[in-house]
Design an enzyme around this catalytic site. Sequence first.
Site, PDB file in Angstrom:
ATOM      1  CE  LYS A  30      -2.148  -1.039   3.950  1.00 12.75           C
ATOM      2  NZ  LYS A  30      -1.544  -2.335   4.146  1.00 12.75           N
ATOM      3  NE  ARG A 105      -5.138  -0.928   9.573  1.00 13.25           N
ATOM      4  CZ  ARG A 105      -4.015  -0.502   8.975  1.00 13.25           C
ATOM      5  NH1 ARG A 105      -3.692   0.598   8.445  1.00 13.25           N
ATOM      6  NH2 ARG A 105      -2.791  -1.360   9.289  1.00 13.25           N
ATOM      7  NE  ARG A 144       7.403  -2.493   6.308  1.00 10.84           N
ATOM      8  CZ  ARG A 144       6.085  -2.579   6.247  1.00 10.84           C
ATOM      9  NH1 ARG A 144       5.415  -1.539   5.310  1.00 10.84           N
ATOM     10  NH2 ARG A 144       5.561  -3.016   7.408  1.00 10.84           N
ATOM     11  NE  ARG A 177       5.620  -0.168  10.215  1.00 11.05           N
ATOM     12  CZ  ARG A 177       4.669  -0.196   9.474  1.00 11.05           C
ATOM     13  NH1 ARG A 177       4.758   0.259   8.376  1.00 11.05           N
ATOM     14  NH2 ARG A 177       3.647  -0.964   9.718  1.00 11.05           N
ATOM     15  NE  ARG A 188       1.788  -4.915  11.017  1.00 15.15           N
ATOM     16  CZ  ARG A 188       2.709  -4.800  10.229  1.00 15.15           C
ATOM     17  NH1 ARG A 188       3.838  -5.302  10.727  1.00 15.15           N
ATOM     18  NH2 ARG A 188       2.671  -3.918   9.340  1.00 15.15           N
TER      19      ARG A 188
HETATM   20  P1  AP5 Z   1       4.829  -1.700   1.774  1.00 16.52           P
HETATM   21  O1  AP5 Z   1       4.430  -0.586   0.713  1.00 16.52           O
HETATM   22  O2  AP5 Z   1       5.513  -0.925   3.079  1.00 16.52           O
HETATM   23  O3  AP5 Z   1       3.438  -2.210   2.642  1.00 16.52           O
HETATM   24  P2  AP5 Z   1       2.031  -1.692   3.149  1.00 16.52           P
HETATM   25  O4  AP5 Z   1       0.856  -2.467   2.618  1.00 16.52           O
HETATM   26  O5  AP5 Z   1       2.213  -0.249   3.146  1.00 16.52           O
HETATM   27  O6  AP5 Z   1       2.504  -2.376   4.652  1.00 16.52           O
HETATM   28  P3  AP5 Z   1       2.347  -1.975   6.057  1.00 16.52           P
HETATM   29  O7  AP5 Z   1       2.950  -2.966   7.045  1.00 16.52           O
HETATM   30  O8  AP5 Z   1       2.722  -0.468   6.134  1.00 16.52           O
HETATM   31  O9  AP5 Z   1       0.754  -1.816   6.272  1.00 16.52           O
HETATM   32  P4  AP5 Z   1       0.071  -1.840   7.654  1.00 16.52           P
HETATM   33  O10 AP5 Z   1      -1.374  -1.713   7.087  1.00 16.52           O
HETATM   34  O11 AP5 Z   1       0.142  -2.951   8.475  1.00 16.52           O
HETATM   35  O12 AP5 Z   1       0.854  -0.641   8.285  1.00 16.52           O
HETATM   36  P5  AP5 Z   1       0.425   0.858   8.642  1.00 16.52           P
HETATM   37  O13 AP5 Z   1       1.565   1.608   8.939  1.00 16.52           O
HETATM   38  O14 AP5 Z   1      -0.823   1.189   8.026  1.00 16.52           O
HETATM   39  O15 AP5 Z   1       5.667  -2.743   1.359  1.00 16.52           O
HETATM   40  C1  AP5 Z   1       6.009  -3.936   2.313  1.00 16.52           C
HETATM   41  C2  AP5 Z   1       7.306  -4.190   1.901  1.00 16.52           C
HETATM   42  O16 AP5 Z   1       7.207  -5.029   0.722  1.00 16.52           O
HETATM   43  C3  AP5 Z   1       8.501  -3.343   1.585  1.00 16.52           C
HETATM   44  O17 AP5 Z   1       9.679  -3.938   1.907  1.00 16.52           O
HETATM   45  C4  AP5 Z   1       8.483  -3.102  -0.181  1.00 16.52           C
HETATM   46  O18 AP5 Z   1       9.823  -2.754  -0.462  1.00 16.52           O
HETATM   47  C5  AP5 Z   1       7.918  -4.463  -0.385  1.00 16.52           C
HETATM   48  N1  AP5 Z   1       7.222  -4.211  -1.521  1.00 16.52           N
HETATM   49  C6  AP5 Z   1       6.003  -3.647  -1.771  1.00 16.52           C
HETATM   50  N2  AP5 Z   1       5.424  -3.732  -2.937  1.00 16.52           N
HETATM   51  C7  AP5 Z   1       6.198  -5.038  -3.869  1.00 16.52           C
HETATM   52  C8  AP5 Z   1       6.150  -5.686  -4.908  1.00 16.52           C
HETATM   53  N3  AP5 Z   1       5.192  -5.441  -5.818  1.00 16.52           N
HETATM   54  N4  AP5 Z   1       6.929  -6.537  -5.156  1.00 16.52           N
HETATM   55  C9  AP5 Z   1       7.965  -6.882  -4.200  1.00 16.52           C
HETATM   56  N5  AP5 Z   1       8.228  -6.350  -2.995  1.00 16.52           N
HETATM   57  C10 AP5 Z   1       7.270  -5.211  -2.833  1.00 16.52           C
HETATM   58  O19 AP5 Z   1      -0.232   0.570  10.356  1.00 16.52           O
HETATM   59  C11 AP5 Z   1       0.498   0.082  11.388  1.00 16.52           C
HETATM   60  C12 AP5 Z   1      -0.312   0.141  12.625  1.00 16.52           C
HETATM   61  O20 AP5 Z   1      -0.762   1.655  12.946  1.00 16.52           O
HETATM   62  C13 AP5 Z   1      -1.622  -0.934  12.428  1.00 16.52           C
HETATM   63  O21 AP5 Z   1      -1.189  -2.043  12.866  1.00 16.52           O
HETATM   64  C14 AP5 Z   1      -2.505  -0.147  13.486  1.00 16.52           C
HETATM   65  O22 AP5 Z   1      -2.108  -0.241  14.786  1.00 16.52           O
HETATM   66  C15 AP5 Z   1      -2.281   1.277  13.551  1.00 16.52           C
HETATM   67  N6  AP5 Z   1      -3.173   2.090  12.249  1.00 16.52           N
HETATM   68  C16 AP5 Z   1      -2.709   2.411  11.292  1.00 16.52           C
HETATM   69  N7  AP5 Z   1      -3.887   3.014  10.657  1.00 16.52           N
HETATM   70  C17 AP5 Z   1      -5.031   2.639  11.345  1.00 16.52           C
HETATM   71  C18 AP5 Z   1      -6.492   2.935  10.987  1.00 16.52           C
HETATM   72  N8  AP5 Z   1      -6.766   3.274  10.060  1.00 16.52           N
HETATM   73  N9  AP5 Z   1      -7.211   2.556  12.080  1.00 16.52           N
HETATM   74  C19 AP5 Z   1      -6.823   1.985  13.342  1.00 16.52           C
HETATM   75  N10 AP5 Z   1      -5.306   1.633  13.564  1.00 16.52           N
HETATM   76  C20 AP5 Z   1      -4.634   2.061  12.519  1.00 16.52           C
END
Ligand code: AP5
Length: 236
Positions: A30, A105, A144, A177, A188
């Site tokens: 994402k 979410r 990552r 992270r 997660r």
């Molecule tokens: P990346 O692009 O970083 O993936 P992502 O989908 O953004 O993963 P996240 O882990 O950041 O998502 P998340 O939803 O768990 O975390 P968030 O920060 O939102 O890619 C991942 C890896 O793969 C990288 O190394 C990249 O290089 C590689 N990659 C990407 N695309 C690729 C491809 N096509 N091919 C090969 N490699 C690839 O949330 C964190 C925490 O915050 C949550 O757990 C929760 O506690 C809280 N939170 C955040 N938002 C909310 C909300 N709206 N409501 C409640 N709690 C929330």
Amino acid sequence: MATSPVVPENRPPEELNRAVIFLGPPGAGKGTQAKQLAAKFMVPHLSTGDMLRENIAQGTPLGARAKPIMDRGELVPDSLVLKMVAGRIERPDCWHGFVFDGFPRTVAQAQYLGELLKQHGFRRPLVIHLMVDTALILRRITGRRVCNVGGEIYNLYDRPPKVAGRCDNDGGELLQRPDDREEIVAPRLHAYEKQTSPLVAYYKRLGLLHDVDASKSVEDVKQQIDKALLVARTRH
Ligand code: AP5
């Protein structure tokens, strides 16, 4: 006299003028795709995860409440996240659209967002659903590393930096992270399945969902997203 919004002179010829939502499990890509899309249309990339991590780094009361929850791999309560998002999209840089990464979410967040977009005069959002299987998710999350200066995202297996531990762009340190440790991945994924995956059906019913095969390369996924944008322009 009313002040006019600050609009950059060099806006791209094609404007987004809507909200784009990236929906998908942790590690689906994402952030990688949302950043690129936001840069292309010169609109803000709004990652609720990044906003919460900034609050933690700055030691705000919101950060203090969010940190233990995020460290356990659970979702932060809707009330905290919604207030943060509502305040952010009020800003003038959001007038031409924005790209959400990790929001909404829960169904309650999606319903609230729908109302918020109406109030701000936006048309219906485009929802990009990144689909990827669990084996790949584990590799992407544990591999990552993120630059502590510019936020560039790397992967030890699939997108390593030229110099180990250093960002190619600005030489920043590449960090893992806290919630990317293997033992936090299962909670997660559980939170995603239980609380977020119902949004797939929710947005499908509204005719706003575009499925994308996120197991492909970053460039291939980007092309699928570009196609979805073209389709969305003709449909809604
Ligand atoms: P990346 O692009 O970083 O993936 P992502 O989908 O953004 O993963 P996240 O882990 O950041 O998502 P998340 O939803 O768990 O975390 P968030 O920060 O939102 O890619 C991942 C890896 O793969 C990288 O190394 C990249 O290089 C590689 N990659 C990407 N695309 C690729 C491809 N096509 N091919 C090969 N490699 C690839 O949330 C964190 C925490 O915050 C949550 O757990 C929760 O506690 C809280 N939170 C955040 N938002 C909310 C909300 N709206 N409501 C409640 N709690 C929330």
